[in-house]
Design a protein around this motif. Structure first.
Motif, PDB file in Angstrom:
ATOM      1  N   MET A 189      23.055 -18.084 -68.892  1.00 56.91           N
ATOM      2  CA  MET A 189      22.794 -17.371 -67.612  1.00 56.91           C
ATOM      3  C   MET A 189      21.307 -17.367 -67.368  1.00 56.91           C
ATOM      4  O   MET A 189      21.026 -17.637 -65.999  1.00 56.91           O
ATOM      5  CB  MET A 189      23.238 -15.945 -67.716  1.00 56.91           C
TER       6      MET A 189
ATOM      7  N   LEU B  86      20.257 -20.675 -65.750  1.00 58.86           N
ATOM      8  CA  LEU B  86      20.618 -20.919 -64.506  1.00 58.86           C
ATOM      9  C   LEU B  86      19.785 -20.125 -63.519  1.00 58.86           C
ATOM     10  O   LEU B  86      19.392 -20.548 -62.593  1.00 58.86           O
ATOM     11  CB  LEU B  86      22.043 -20.360 -64.142  1.00 58.86           C
TER      12      LEU B  86
ATOM     13  N   PRO C 170      14.628 -20.651 -62.394  1.00 60.09           N
ATOM     14  CA  PRO C 170      13.362 -20.963 -61.354  1.00 60.09           C
ATOM     15  C   PRO C 170      12.737 -19.686 -61.116  1.00 60.09           C
ATOM     16  O   PRO C 170      11.536 -19.745 -61.216  1.00 60.09           O
ATOM     17  CB  PRO C 170      14.225 -21.611 -60.311  1.00 60.09           C
ATOM     18  N   THR C 171      13.536 -18.428 -61.055  1.00 55.29           N
ATOM     19  CA  THR C 171      12.718 -17.412 -60.809  1.00 55.29           C
ATOM     20  C   THR C 171      12.383 -16.689 -62.426  1.00 55.29           C
ATOM     21  O   THR C 171      11.478 -16.085 -62.355  1.00 55.29           O
ATOM     22  CB  THR C 171      13.613 -16.385 -59.932  1.00 55.29           C
ATOM     23  N   ALA C 172      13.319 -16.920 -63.388  1.00 55.00           N
ATOM     24  CA  ALA C 172      13.088 -16.238 -64.693  1.00 55.00           C
ATOM     25  C   ALA C 172      11.813 -16.858 -65.021  1.00 55.00           C
ATOM     26  O   ALA C 172      10.912 -16.287 -65.856  1.00 55.00           O
ATOM     27  CB  ALA C 172      14.079 -16.641 -65.611  1.00 55.00           C
TER      28      ALA C 172
ATOM     29  N   ALA D 130       9.265 -17.991 -63.387  1.00 54.69           N
ATOM     30  CA  ALA D 130       8.230 -17.614 -62.326  1.00 54.69           C
ATOM     31  C   ALA D 130       6.962 -16.882 -63.032  1.00 54.69           C
ATOM     32  O   ALA D 130       5.754 -17.088 -62.961  1.00 54.69           O
ATOM     33  CB  ALA D 130       8.755 -16.983 -61.319  1.00 54.69           C
ATOM     34  N   GLN D 131       7.424 -15.582 -63.770  1.00 53.46           N
ATOM     35  CA  GLN D 131       6.430 -15.086 -64.394  1.00 53.46           C
ATOM     36  C   GLN D 131       7.045 -14.730 -65.881  1.00 53.46           C
ATOM     37  O   GLN D 131       8.078 -14.056 -65.905  1.00 53.46           O
ATOM     38  CB  GLN D 131       6.598 -13.567 -63.590  1.00 53.46           C
TER      39      GLN D 131
ATOM     40  N   VAL E 228       6.901 -12.187 -68.412  1.00 49.92           N
ATOM     41  CA  VAL E 228       6.487 -11.101 -68.728  1.00 49.92           C
ATOM     42  C   VAL E 228       6.343 -10.828 -70.496  1.00 49.92           C
ATOM     43  O   VAL E 228       6.995 -10.993 -71.141  1.00 49.92           O
ATOM     44  CB  VAL E 228       7.341  -9.844 -68.495  1.00 49.92           C
TER      45      VAL E 228
ATOM     46  N   SER F 128      16.860 -10.299 -69.710  1.00 48.14           N
ATOM     47  CA  SER F 128      16.274 -10.939 -68.677  1.00 48.14           C
ATOM     48  C   SER F 128      17.333 -11.451 -67.687  1.00 48.14           C
ATOM     49  O   SER F 128      16.939 -12.251 -66.789  1.00 48.14           O
ATOM     50  CB  SER F 128      15.404 -11.921 -69.283  1.00 48.14           C
ATOM     51  N   SER F 129      18.552 -11.422 -67.846  1.00 46.17           N
ATOM     52  CA  SER F 129      19.509 -12.024 -67.007  1.00 46.17           C
ATOM     53  C   SER F 129      19.968 -11.570 -65.416  1.00 46.17           C
ATOM     54  O   SER F 129      19.900 -12.225 -64.661  1.00 46.17           O
ATOM     55  CB  SER F 129      20.752 -12.444 -67.465  1.00 46.17           C
ATOM     56  N   CYS F 130      19.382 -10.332 -65.563  1.00 48.85           N
ATOM     57  CA  CYS F 130      19.762  -9.549 -64.277  1.00 48.85           C
ATOM     58  C   CYS F 130      18.640  -9.315 -63.586  1.00 48.85           C
ATOM     59  O   CYS F 130      18.573  -8.993 -62.328  1.00 48.85           O
ATOM     60  CB  CYS F 130      20.788  -8.225 -64.195  1.00 48.85           C
ATOM     61  N   HIS F 131      17.313  -8.962 -64.201  1.00 52.16           N
ATOM     62  CA  HIS F 131      16.224  -8.641 -63.753  1.00 52.16           C
ATOM     63  C   HIS F 131      15.419  -9.231 -64.766  1.00 52.16           C
ATOM     64  O   HIS F 131      15.229  -9.398 -65.662  1.00 52.16           O
ATOM     65  CB  HIS F 131      16.123  -7.343 -63.212  1.00 52.16           C
ATOM     66  N   SER F 132      13.844  -9.229 -64.101  1.00 52.62           N
ATOM     67  CA  SER F 132      12.848  -9.761 -64.925  1.00 52.62           C
ATOM     68  C   SER F 132      12.510  -8.425 -66.011  1.00 52.62           C
ATOM     69  O   SER F 132      12.918  -7.289 -65.782  1.00 52.62           O
ATOM     70  CB  SER F 132      11.506  -9.826 -63.884  1.00 52.62           C
TER      71      SER F 132
ATOM     72  N   ILE G 233       9.327 -17.258 -54.708  1.00 53.35           N
ATOM     73  CA  ILE G 233       8.991 -16.466 -55.956  1.00 53.35           C
ATOM     74  C   ILE G 233       8.060 -17.396 -57.151  1.00 53.35           C
ATOM     75  O   ILE G 233       7.284 -16.771 -57.602  1.00 53.35           O
ATOM     76  CB  ILE G 233      10.434 -16.081 -56.620  1.00 53.35           C
ATOM     77  N   VAL G 234       8.575 -18.594 -57.092  1.00 56.80           N
ATOM     78  CA  VAL G 234       7.764 -19.210 -58.173  1.00 56.80           C
ATOM     79  C   VAL G 234       6.055 -19.337 -57.638  1.00 56.80           C
ATOM     80  O   VAL G 234       5.219 -19.189 -58.178  1.00 56.80           O
ATOM     81  CB  VAL G 234       8.500 -20.780 -58.122  1.00 56.80           C
TER      82      VAL G 234
ATOM     83  N   HIS H 151      -0.998 -13.121 -63.786  1.00 60.39           N
ATOM     84  CA  HIS H 151      -0.846 -11.784 -64.429  1.00 60.39           C
ATOM     85  C   HIS H 151      -2.146 -11.017 -64.559  1.00 60.39           C
ATOM     86  O   HIS H 151      -2.563 -10.767 -65.909  1.00 60.39           O
ATOM     87  CB  HIS H 151      -0.068 -11.975 -65.869  1.00 60.39           C
TER      88      HIS H 151
ATOM     89  N   ASP I 216       9.242  -9.108 -60.112  1.00 61.18           N
ATOM     90  CA  ASP I 216       9.672 -10.182 -59.382  1.00 61.18           C
ATOM     91  C   ASP I 216      10.895 -10.730 -59.027  1.00 61.18           C
ATOM     92  O   ASP I 216      11.381 -11.320 -58.284  1.00 61.18           O
ATOM     93  CB  ASP I 216       8.740 -11.315 -59.881  1.00 61.18           C
ATOM     94  N   ARG I 217      11.954 -10.197 -59.913  1.00 58.15           N
ATOM     95  CA  ARG I 217      13.428 -10.599 -59.962  1.00 58.15           C
ATOM     96  C   ARG I 217      14.158  -9.509 -60.332  1.00 58.15           C
ATOM     97  O   ARG I 217      14.177  -9.068 -61.419  1.00 58.15           O
ATOM     98  CB  ARG I 217      13.649 -11.587 -60.883  1.00 58.15           C
ATOM     99  N   PRO I 218      14.842  -8.519 -59.358  1.00 55.45           N
ATOM    100  CA  PRO I 218      14.687  -9.143 -57.989  1.00 55.45           C
ATOM    101  C   PRO I 218      13.254  -8.458 -57.489  1.00 55.45           C
ATOM    102  O   PRO I 218      12.598  -7.894 -58.194  1.00 55.45           O
ATOM    103  CB  PRO I 218      15.900  -8.051 -57.396  1.00 55.45           C
TER     104      PRO I 218
ATOM    105  N   ALA J  33      19.409  -9.228 -58.387  1.00 59.08           N
ATOM    106  CA  ALA J  33      18.363 -10.715 -58.017  1.00 59.08           C
ATOM    107  C   ALA J  33      19.116 -11.746 -57.416  1.00 59.08           C
ATOM    108  O   ALA J  33      18.358 -12.646 -57.093  1.00 59.08           O
ATOM    109  CB  ALA J  33      18.276 -10.921 -59.422  1.00 59.08           C
TER     110      ALA J  33
ATOM    111  N   ALA K 187      23.518 -10.667 -60.450  1.00 58.64           N
ATOM    112  CA  ALA K 187      22.967 -12.026 -60.974  1.00 58.64           C
ATOM    113  C   ALA K 187      24.036 -12.078 -61.958  1.00 58.64           C
ATOM    114  O   ALA K 187      24.291 -13.307 -62.534  1.00 58.64           O
ATOM    115  CB  ALA K 187      21.770 -11.846 -61.680  1.00 58.64           C
ATOM    116  N   MET K 188      25.031 -10.945 -62.327  1.00 54.59           N
ATOM    117  CA  MET K 188      25.958 -11.246 -63.347  1.00 54.59           C
ATOM    118  C   MET K 188      27.270 -10.697 -62.874  1.00 54.59           C
ATOM    119  O   MET K 188      27.153  -9.502 -62.152  1.00 54.59           O
ATOM    120  CB  MET K 188      25.786 -10.621 -64.760  1.00 54.59           C
TER     121      MET K 188
END
Lengths: 98, 400
Positions: free
Chosen positions: A12, A15, A18-20, A22-23, A25, A41-45, B7-8, B16, B54-56, B83, B185-186
């Motif tokens: 997950m 998938l 690309p956004t994960a 991105a930053q 943490v 980290s799968s649903c939000h950063s 976002i990237v 950061h 950043d995500r969401p 997200a 996202a899930m």
């Protein structure tokens, strides 16, 4: 943690990569970090964790992890949850009162 | 451009950096972890905003943007729960389905068909229910917003009631349910679904906005159409509207029944939302009276000969009656001059000339009173989710 679950979590996560990616943490270096990174980290950063620190009591961190599992459907088993809660309480919990 | 690139790009652009270095004015009342984590990020089409995640994407408007009654589109805050946010390409085939068990028929409206309905315009504040959560004591979990989880814009589009009219509202209708294009996202996460009482859905000021401040809605603010519910917190202002259901039943959704609720009777409401009340909690509805000093900012150096204090005040649409400012930490209060109001639902700008002040530090505070005679409380009416923080803002300046 069941390896199948961890595997699907990682899938997950990739998938959403690309956004994960991105930053990154940077979470505190301590036992349990890898598990937290995979499970949280799968649903939000991961920024949701440091953003919510350091003020949550052990009970509230436990309740948050339970909420992620039961309300939002995070596939985390009991053993993994305990490790994750321990990490969150020690690294991101309210400092212990002297 | 695709959302992912955006976002990237955001991450790559700024990186950061420690927030304290770039945002010395960030409130010291925010949790330490938030102060370390938050940083300024510029996404395409936006000025630098305070990124909380950043995500969401959760992006807060810097306080300097509130010197005017209208918040520019490129500084307007961004709030998502889930997200799975749409990109422009996925919205190419967008349309809005309107139907439901209490509708005469189901229709699918294109953007053109929305534009062909009678159009109207309203200037109104869009404020996240949790705006100011990060400043409450003791802190509660959630997105740790400072004061910039809000903005005021002129929204333009058809009235929701005319959109509902295309499907026909049956007499048994009690609520209007809304859904947007953003997804979990899930699979286990409840989809973001909200509802409005029928009376609010039919009110003349509730609109389906297709433009904002004369331009298209920015992607991150709900392109191509979002709900505008003046006077109510932004949780009802569904972005990327895809489906509207006219129903004879109250909506049973996590985001109505469990989230966005406040202790029954704790906050004043004009009409409320009876079909969603339970014995101990009500859904959050009306924005509470509030105000903000936009200049000077925390930590700024000001002249002893005097300086101008400017800011905004707003409420749920009763309008602002007065704004009082203290330059001595709340010991004495001065009445600010109010500018004209753009609408009862908008930010109302105000101004106060400080007059000469002794050198040293001065603590500024602001407190608004509404036409419905509500004023900001000294103590936050605590509630578990950290909503409705309207305790008077305090900030210190250096008088040089």
């Amino acid at each position: 943690m069941d390896h199948r679950i961890l595997g699907s979590l990682l899938l997950m996560a990739s998938l959403a990569a690309p956004t994960a990616m991105a930053q990154r943490v940077p979470l505190a270096q301590a036992p349990g970090k890898d598990m937290v990174e995979a499970a949280c980290s799968s649903c939000h950063s991961l920024s949701y964790i440091p953003m919510n620190s350091r003020f949550l009591s052990p009970e509230v961190w436990k309740a948050e992890v339970t909420k992620m599992r039961t309300v939002f459907g995070a596939p985390i088993d009991d053993d993994a949850a305990n490790t994750i809660i321990g990490y969150l309480v020690s690294q991101y919990g309210a400092p212990k009162k002297p | 451009m695709r959302r992912r690139d955006i976002i990237v790009g955001a991450g790559a652009l700024i990186g950061h950096e420690a927030s304290a270095a770039t945002m010395p004015w960030l409130s010291p009342d925010l949790p330490d972890g938030t102060r370390a984590e938050a940083h300024l990020v510029q996404t395409p089409g936006k000025q630098p905003l305070i990124q909380l995640s950043d995500r969401p994407p959760n992006l807060e408007t810097p306080i300097q943007a509130f010197r005017t009654a209208i918040t520019p589109n490129d500084q307007f805050f961004v709030r998502y729960h889930l997200a799975g946010i749409p990109d422009e390409k996925s919205l190419d085939t967008w349309n809005l389905e309107v139907g439901g068990d209490a509708a005469e028929r189901t229709v699918k409206l294109t953007a053109q068909q929305l534009n062909d309905l009678p159009q109207t315009e309203i200037t109104a504040v869009c404020q996240c229910s949790g705006n100011g959560r990060g400043l409450v004591q003791p802190h509660v979990p959630g997105v740790q917003w400072g004061r910039g989880g809000m903005g005021c814009a002129t929204w333009h589009g058809p009235r929701l009631r005319d959109v509902l009219g295309r499907a026909g509202v049956k007499s048994e209708a009690v609520e209007v349910w809304v859904e947007g294009a953003d997804l979990p996202a899930m699979p286990g996460t409840p989809e973001f679904r909200k509802s409005l009482p029928l009376s609010r859905a039919l009110a003349a000021e509730t609109i389906v906005a297709t433009t904002m401040n004369g331009g298209p809605l920015p992607l991150l603010n709900g392109f191509p159409a979002r709900l505008v519910v003046p006077g109510w917190t932004a949780t009802y202002w569904m972005k990327h509207l895809t489906r509207i259901t006219i129903s004879a039943k109250p909506l049973d959704s996590f985001w109505m029944k469990k989230a966005y609720r406040v202790p029954a009777g704790l906050f004043p409401v004009a009409q409320g939302f009876a079909t969603q009340d339970d014995a101990s909690t009500w859904p959050i509805t009306d924005i509470v009276v509030n105000s903000l000093i936009a200049t000077p900012i925390h930590g700024e150096q000001v002249e002893r000969s005097g300086f101008t204090v400017r800011g905004i005040a707003w409420d749920n649409g009763s309008g602002i009656q007065r704004v009082d400012v203290s330059l001595d930490g709340g010991k004495s209060w001065l009445s600010a001059l109010l500018d004209r109001e753009l609408s009862l639902y908008s930010f109302r700008t105000w101004r106060l000339e400080s007059g000469p002040l002794p050198r040293g530090t001065a603590e500024l505070r602001v407190r608004a009173t509404s036409n419905s005679k509500r004023t900001q409380p000294e103590v936050w009416p605590a509630n578990p989710a950290g909503y409705h923080n309207n305790v008077p803002q305090r900030l210190t300046v250096k008088v040089a």
